[in-house]
Design an enzyme around this catalytic site. Sequence first.
Site, PDB file in Angstrom:
ATOM      1  N   LYS A   1       2.639   2.244   2.603  1.00  0.00           N
ATOM      2  CA  LYS A   1       2.668   2.429   3.923  1.00  0.00           C
ATOM      3  C   LYS A   1       3.549   1.828   4.801  1.00  0.00           C
ATOM      4  O   LYS A   1       3.782   0.719   4.556  1.00  0.00           O
ATOM      5  CB  LYS A   1       1.306   2.445   4.645  1.00  0.00           C
ATOM      6  N   LYS A   3       0.682  -1.184   0.018  1.00  0.00           N
ATOM      7  CA  LYS A   3       0.151  -0.159  -0.073  1.00  0.00           C
ATOM      8  C   LYS A   3       1.012   1.148   0.173  1.00  0.00           C
ATOM      9  O   LYS A   3       0.428   2.478  -0.086  1.00  0.00           O
ATOM     10  CB  LYS A   3      -0.854   0.069   1.165  1.00  0.00           C
TER      11      LYS A   3
END
Length: 129
Positions: A46, A44
């Site tokens: 992240k 993602k």
Amino acid sequence: MKKVITYGTFDLLHKGHVRLLQRAKNIGDYLIVALSTDEFNTIKGKKAYTSWEDRKFVLEALTCVDEVIQENDWAQKKTDILEYGIDTLVMGNDWEGEFDELDTICEVIYLNRTDGISTTKIKEELKQL
Ligand code: C2G
């Protein structure tokens, strides 16, 4: 029993996350949180400050959360919904429209995000201290 599911990283749990989870729980009777694994967060883009285990521990302490499972990839939502007998998928409206194709197998609801708070904002402001 009306079962609700939501997905996310929930890093450095804050009011915006908790308000989302509380509203999601109030839509049904049982709330499952599919919590992004550290590996999925990499996909993602992240990097969570806290590990999956610690994020799970914090979420499980919330009375509105009934179960925490792993979120390992984007594509698992349909199988989760079918496997867990989910009635409603809930996400914040920053995801508005992203999961509409799932409305053939469950209700899809997008709830307003809580303004003024985000994990990114927390991290950035802590750097200024
Ligand atoms: N949220 C919110 N208000 C905020 C911040 C977050 O309502 N101020 C909501 C988001 O809209 C999301 C949930 O809290 O529904 C979790 O947010 P994140 O941990 O940032 O999750 P995200 O990276 O959006 O991951 O497959 C879906 C993804 O895993 C969602």
